[in-house]
Design a protein around this motif. Structure first.
Motif, PDB file in Angstrom:
ATOM      1  N   CYS A  93     -23.960  -5.976  38.855  1.00 33.68           N
ATOM      2  CA  CYS A  93     -23.136  -6.984  39.579  1.00 33.68           C
ATOM      3  C   CYS A  93     -22.628  -6.132  40.943  1.00 33.68           C
ATOM      4  O   CYS A  93     -22.103  -5.026  40.895  1.00 33.68           O
ATOM      5  CB  CYS A  93     -21.627  -7.155  38.568  1.00 33.68           C
ATOM      6  SG  CYS A  93     -20.351  -8.030  39.296  1.00 33.68           S
ATOM      7  N   ALA A 144     -20.162  -6.532  42.728  1.00 36.48           N
ATOM      8  CA  ALA A 144     -18.736  -6.312  43.009  1.00 36.48           C
ATOM      9  C   ALA A 144     -18.191  -5.354  41.843  1.00 36.48           C
ATOM     10  O   ALA A 144     -17.415  -4.728  41.868  1.00 36.48           O
ATOM     11  CB  ALA A 144     -18.206  -7.455  42.740  1.00 36.48           C
ATOM     12  N   THR A 163     -18.092  -5.548  38.823  1.00 37.37           N
ATOM     13  CA  THR A 163     -17.263  -6.280  37.502  1.00 37.37           C
ATOM     14  C   THR A 163     -17.676  -6.008  36.206  1.00 37.37           C
ATOM     15  O   THR A 163     -18.705  -5.808  35.913  1.00 37.37           O
ATOM     16  CB  THR A 163     -17.081  -7.968  37.760  1.00 37.37           C
ATOM     17  OG1 THR A 163     -16.729  -8.159  39.156  1.00 37.37           O
ATOM     18  CG2 THR A 163     -16.201  -8.597  36.768  1.00 37.37           C
ATOM     19  N   ASN A 169     -12.770  -6.480  42.418  1.00 39.27           N
ATOM     20  CA  ASN A 169     -12.900  -7.660  43.321  1.00 39.27           C
ATOM     21  C   ASN A 169     -11.621  -8.407  43.857  1.00 39.27           C
ATOM     22  O   ASN A 169     -11.183  -9.185  43.088  1.00 39.27           O
ATOM     23  CB  ASN A 169     -13.911  -8.473  42.486  1.00 39.27           C
ATOM     24  CG  ASN A 169     -14.622  -9.704  43.384  1.00 39.27           C
ATOM     25  OD1 ASN A 169     -14.031  -9.924  44.558  1.00 39.27           O
ATOM     26  ND2 ASN A 169     -15.180 -10.503  42.871  1.00 39.27           N
ATOM     27  N   CYS A 207     -16.020 -15.280  45.673  1.00 44.52           N
ATOM     28  CA  CYS A 207     -17.209 -14.821  44.966  1.00 44.52           C
ATOM     29  C   CYS A 207     -17.873 -15.647  43.975  1.00 44.52           C
ATOM     30  O   CYS A 207     -19.156 -15.761  43.889  1.00 44.52           O
ATOM     31  CB  CYS A 207     -16.983 -13.255  44.719  1.00 44.52           C
ATOM     32  SG  CYS A 207     -16.719 -12.156  45.619  1.00 44.52           S
ATOM     33  N   GLY A 208     -16.785 -16.396  43.293  1.00 46.36           N
ATOM     34  CA  GLY A 208     -17.505 -16.995  42.252  1.00 46.36           C
ATOM     35  C   GLY A 208     -18.263 -18.348  42.650  1.00 46.36           C
ATOM     36  O   GLY A 208     -18.919 -18.768  42.100  1.00 46.36           O
ATOM     37  N   CYS A 233     -21.519 -16.603  44.424  1.00 42.54           N
ATOM     38  CA  CYS A 233     -22.402 -15.611  43.688  1.00 42.54           C
ATOM     39  C   CYS A 233     -23.636 -16.214  42.982  1.00 42.54           C
ATOM     40  O   CYS A 233     -23.800 -17.258  42.341  1.00 42.54           O
ATOM     41  CB  CYS A 233     -21.633 -14.727  42.683  1.00 42.54           C
ATOM     42  SG  CYS A 233     -22.675 -13.561  41.524  1.00 42.54           S
ATOM     43  N   ASN A 259     -25.265 -14.992  40.777  1.00 39.64           N
ATOM     44  CA  ASN A 259     -25.113 -14.597  39.276  1.00 39.64           C
ATOM     45  C   ASN A 259     -26.249 -13.661  38.789  1.00 39.64           C
ATOM     46  O   ASN A 259     -27.293 -14.109  38.062  1.00 39.64           O
ATOM     47  CB  ASN A 259     -25.401 -15.997  38.245  1.00 39.64           C
ATOM     48  CG  ASN A 259     -24.169 -16.829  38.512  1.00 39.64           C
ATOM     49  OD1 ASN A 259     -23.719 -16.829  39.513  1.00 39.64           O
ATOM     50  ND2 ASN A 259     -23.894 -17.537  37.469  1.00 39.64           N
ATOM     51  N   CYS A 316     -25.714 -10.865  37.372  1.00 41.96           N
ATOM     52  CA  CYS A 316     -25.355 -10.589  35.827  1.00 41.96           C
ATOM     53  C   CYS A 316     -26.302 -11.488  34.876  1.00 41.96           C
ATOM     54  O   CYS A 316     -27.036 -11.053  34.005  1.00 41.96           O
ATOM     55  CB  CYS A 316     -23.941 -10.606  35.430  1.00 41.96           C
ATOM     56  SG  CYS A 316     -23.314 -12.522  35.690  1.00 41.96           S
TER      57      CYS A 316
END
Length: 299
Positions: free
Chosen positions: A253, A255, A257, A282, A288-289, A292, A294, A296
């Motif tokens: 990630c 950021a 997270t 973050n 970012c959501g 992003c 993803n 992860c």
């Protein structure tokens, strides 16, 4: 078994391409096939993955493909953004949608093929400059690499693409004839495609084993004959040890997270705690959501 992994952007048609390729391989020979996308392929423009297995036996593995024999890259810009070549077999190959010379990709894979799929598709009105639909062209290139019949590809394209059937057929034909890097037959890929299943148990039984004395200090009954004779083995008597390690979703990630923590908190309806876990690293979670890709999930 031959394992293929694809990398594209949502909306380029890769998921459809892998489904069509599975049907094509199933008709080429007595192959079992399996095709499926990674989670999140609905995000238009975001990096996505798809997977394809072809084997001469029943396919029992349902996991993602982490060590592919062939990688298909539908958008070359992904090479600089995500680790598309991770896990590729040392003797594996890559097919890249690009007009760059082969030497540009030297070192990425044992064997590189290129195809100007974007140019072919746009000339035929398939997609737009921002999001060309290159699935038919990539299918044509794959069929050429595996010496498949062009007629087979034409029939399957006509039966399975949702629109612009003849334009897609022309895209397949042009790509079939314009693959760069063919040279000689790729023995590695062809051998992986046609390899027969191995009778693992029969192979073990044929080997000769030497019974070994019990190691000193082993505080448990000891089994000295081959594990093929004892399906559970000595490990059934041992206690596993647990080690805390950084999970790949957290490690990848950008950021920083704690992904596992906030997912667990959400599952427990602890939404405030989950929010605080996210904003620890973050300060812009909503922004970012939305943008992003993803990392992860990909890792």
């Amino acid at each position: 078994m031959l394992e293929i992994r694809g990398h594209a952007r949502g909306g380029q048609g890769m998921v459809t391409a892998f489904e069509i390729l599975a049907k094509a391989f199933s008709q080429m020979d007595d192959f079992q096939v399996q095709a499926f996308p990674a989670f999140g392929v609905e995000r238009t423009g975001a990096p996505i993955q798809a997977f394809l297995r072809i084997a001469k036996k029943e396919i029992l593995n349902r996991s993602n493909i982490y060590n592919p024999d062939l990688i298909l890259i539908f958008d070359e810009s992904l090479i600089d953004q995500i680790p598309v070549f991770d896990g590729l077999n040392q003797r594996g190959a890559a097919l890249i949608n690009s007009e760059k010379p082969l030497k540009y990709f030297k070192g990425f894979a044992s064997k590189i093929y290129t195809i100007p799929a974007t140019s072919i598709s746009l000339e035929l009105g398939l997609g737009s400059k921002s999001l060309p639909i290159v699935n038919a062209a990539m299918i044509g290139a794959v069929l050429r690499i595996f010496n498949a019949e062009l007629a087979l590809g034409k029939d399957i394209i006509r039966e399975n693409v949702p629109a612009k059937h003849e334009a897609n057929v022309q895209s397949l034909v042009q790509a079939f004839n314009r693959v760069v890097g063919l040279g000689t037959r790729n023995d590695f890929l062809m051998d992986k495609l046609h390899e027969l299943p191995t009778d693992v148990q029969g192979h073990l039984e044929a080997l000769s084993f030497e019974e070994k004395p019990q190691p000193e200090g082993l505080p448990a009954p000891y089994w000295s004959v081959p594990m093929s004779k004892n399906k559970t083995g000595n490990w059934r008597l041992m206690t596993p040890g647990y080690v805390d390690r950084l999970p790949p979703c957290n490690a990848n990630c950008p950021a920083g997270t704690d992904v596992r923590a906030f997912v667990r908190q959400v599952s427990e309806n602890k939404f405030r705690e989950a929010y605080e876990t996210i904003i620890t690293n973050n300060p812009f979670p909503s922004i970012c959501g939305r943008v992003c890709p993803n990392f992860c999930e990909q890792n």
